[in-house]
Design an enzyme around this catalytic site. Structure first.
Site, PDB file in Angstrom:
ATOM      1  N   GLU A  21      34.778  43.933  38.722  1.00  0.00           N
ATOM      2  CA  GLU A  21      36.026  43.896  37.960  1.00  0.00           C
ATOM      3  C   GLU A  21      36.848  42.686  38.376  1.00  0.00           C
ATOM      4  O   GLU A  21      36.897  42.332  39.546  1.00  0.00           O
ATOM      5  CB  GLU A  21      36.857  45.166  38.218  1.00  0.00           C
ATOM      6  CG  GLU A  21      38.104  45.202  37.354  1.00  0.00           C
ATOM      7  CD  GLU A  21      39.024  46.377  37.646  1.00  0.00           C
ATOM      8  OE1 GLU A  21      38.917  46.974  38.710  1.00  0.00           O
ATOM      9  OE2 GLU A  21      39.875  46.658  36.786  1.00  0.00           O
ATOM     10  N   GLU A  27      37.758  56.978  41.540  1.00  0.00           N
ATOM     11  CA  GLU A  27      37.300  55.856  40.697  1.00  0.00           C
ATOM     12  C   GLU A  27      36.668  54.818  41.605  1.00  0.00           C
ATOM     13  O   GLU A  27      37.193  54.548  42.687  1.00  0.00           O
ATOM     14  CB  GLU A  27      38.504  55.257  39.949  1.00  0.00           C
ATOM     15  CG  GLU A  27      38.187  53.963  39.213  1.00  0.00           C
ATOM     16  CD  GLU A  27      39.408  53.360  38.490  1.00  0.00           C
ATOM     17  OE1 GLU A  27      40.323  54.101  38.089  1.00  0.00           O
ATOM     18  OE2 GLU A  27      39.434  52.126  38.353  1.00  0.00           O
TER      19      GLU A  27
END
Ligand SMILES: *[C@@H]1O[C@H](CO)[C@@H](O)[C@H](O)[C@H]1NC(C)=O
Ligand SMILES: *[C@@H]1O[C@H](CO)[C@@H](O)[C@H](O)[C@H]1NC(C)=O
Ligand SMILES: *[C@@H]1O[C@H](CO)[C@@H](O)[C@H](O)[C@H]1NC(C)=O
Length: 312
Positions: free
Chosen positions: A141, A136
């Site tokens: 974020e 990932e």
């Protein structure tokens, strides 16, 4: 050495160097406005990270104007009108996943605005199947408006980063293995406060670029007013990442076999509330109630993408 042998070793050397240095790519996709509807699928799933969110379908999102497309805007937002019951589902929001998968590629996101507001947990990231075995990459974020942005890799065991490497950001943790870091992964905090949240937005956003190669993964951020290469801002047909300067975050392959730790990835863009991360750093202040009772606090909880360009 015969001429032929000389030529063979020269070509070999040239190829070795181009593997290390030359990083030139051709544009394969240019996604803007309503192209996002063709390139991505809506995922009306429940939030695996326990957010106070209710992901809706494409038709529900369009009719409630939670997604909106014009020639050079793609807006993706959460509901900011409904008062919620604490026993009912969370706030309506959107999670989209790219239909195409990517391995070694460059992705450039031109973003004007990102979700802001207490309890918001927005993300632009890429992920493979059978998590965490295909890896990932979190490009953009964060939670609760806390700047700066953190770029993070998540993998299975056997992927670590050197503590000293060529990047402008600051490494947080160097073991990417989710099992040893309680899912934190190996993160790099960017040097610029304009990389996230209200400061990103008041500056008109900027460009995020991910370059994934088997020799390393790099992420660059350029604020709207800060030194973006013209081939990036203009959306040029070919680019050469060797000329982009030191990346904001760099994850070399020295102690991480990127080719085996990262499989084919989809791009995901999502916006959740509270949940495992945002909820825990929100403290004891009653995050779910805030999300339930204060719809007006989420008027700025939206992404506005100018475009997304892919190069391979
Ligand atoms: C990319 O840029 C580097 C550094 O300027 C240069 O050495 C290399 O030849 C370029 N690659 C291509 C394919 O243009
Ligand atoms: C939203 O994005 C973050 C990004 O890393 C991820 O951890 C979380 O699971 C995502 N939530 C959903 C429901 O996709
Ligand atoms: C839908 O959202 C877009 C983008 O935020 C906005 O410009 C437009 O006015 C909205 N339409 C309605 C009917 O609210």
């Amino acid at each position: 050495m015969t001429g032929q042998m000389w030529l063979a070793s020269f070509l070999c050397l040239a190829m070795t160097f181009s593997g290390v240095l030359g990083a030139s790519y051709t544009q394969t996709e240019s996604i803007s406005g309503s192209d996002f509807y063709d390139a991505f699928s809506f995922q009306a799933i429940s939030d695996p990270t326990h957010g106070r969110v209710n992901y809706v379908s494409a038709s529900a999102a369009k009719s409630a104007n939670l997604t909106y497309a014009s020639s050079n805007h793609f807006v993706l937002r959460s509901d900011f009108k409904k008062q919620l019951s604490s026993s009912g589902p969370g706030r309506d929001s959107v999670r989209i996943q790219s239909n195409n998968q990517y391995t070694t590629a460059v992705m450039i996101f031109n973003i004007r605005h990102m979700p802001q507001g207490c309890g918001t947990w927005p993300a632009v990231w890429t992920v493979g199947g059978n998590w965490p075995n295909q890896g990932e990459i979190d490009i953009l974020e964060g939670v609760n408006d806390q700047s700066p942005n953190q770029v993070t890799l998540h993998t299975n065991a056997g992927c670590t980063m050197p503590s000293s490497r060529s990047q402008t950001g600051n490494a947080v943790l160097n073991d990417c293995n989710v099992a040893t870091t309680n899912n934190a992964g190996c993160g790099v905090k960017l040097p610029s406060s304009q990389s996230y949240g209200p400061s990103f937005n008041s500056n008109g956003g900027g460009w995020y670029a991910l370059e994934r190669r088997n020799s390393g993964i790099k992420v660059w951020f350029w604020p709207r007013n800060g030194g973006v290469p013209s081939e990036v801002s203009s959306g040029a047909g070919t680019i050469n990442t060797s000329n982009w300067g030191t990346p904001s975050a760099y994850f070399p392959s020295d102690n991480c076999d990127i080719a085996s730790k990262f499989g084919p990835h989809n791009i995901i863009i999502n916006l959740t509330f509270c949940g495992d991360w945002a909820g825990s750093v929100y403290g004891s202040s009653g995050c779910p109630n805030y999300v339930n009772n204060n719809p007006g606090a989420f008027t700025d909880a939206y992404f506005d993408f100018a475009w997304l360009n892919i190069y391979e």
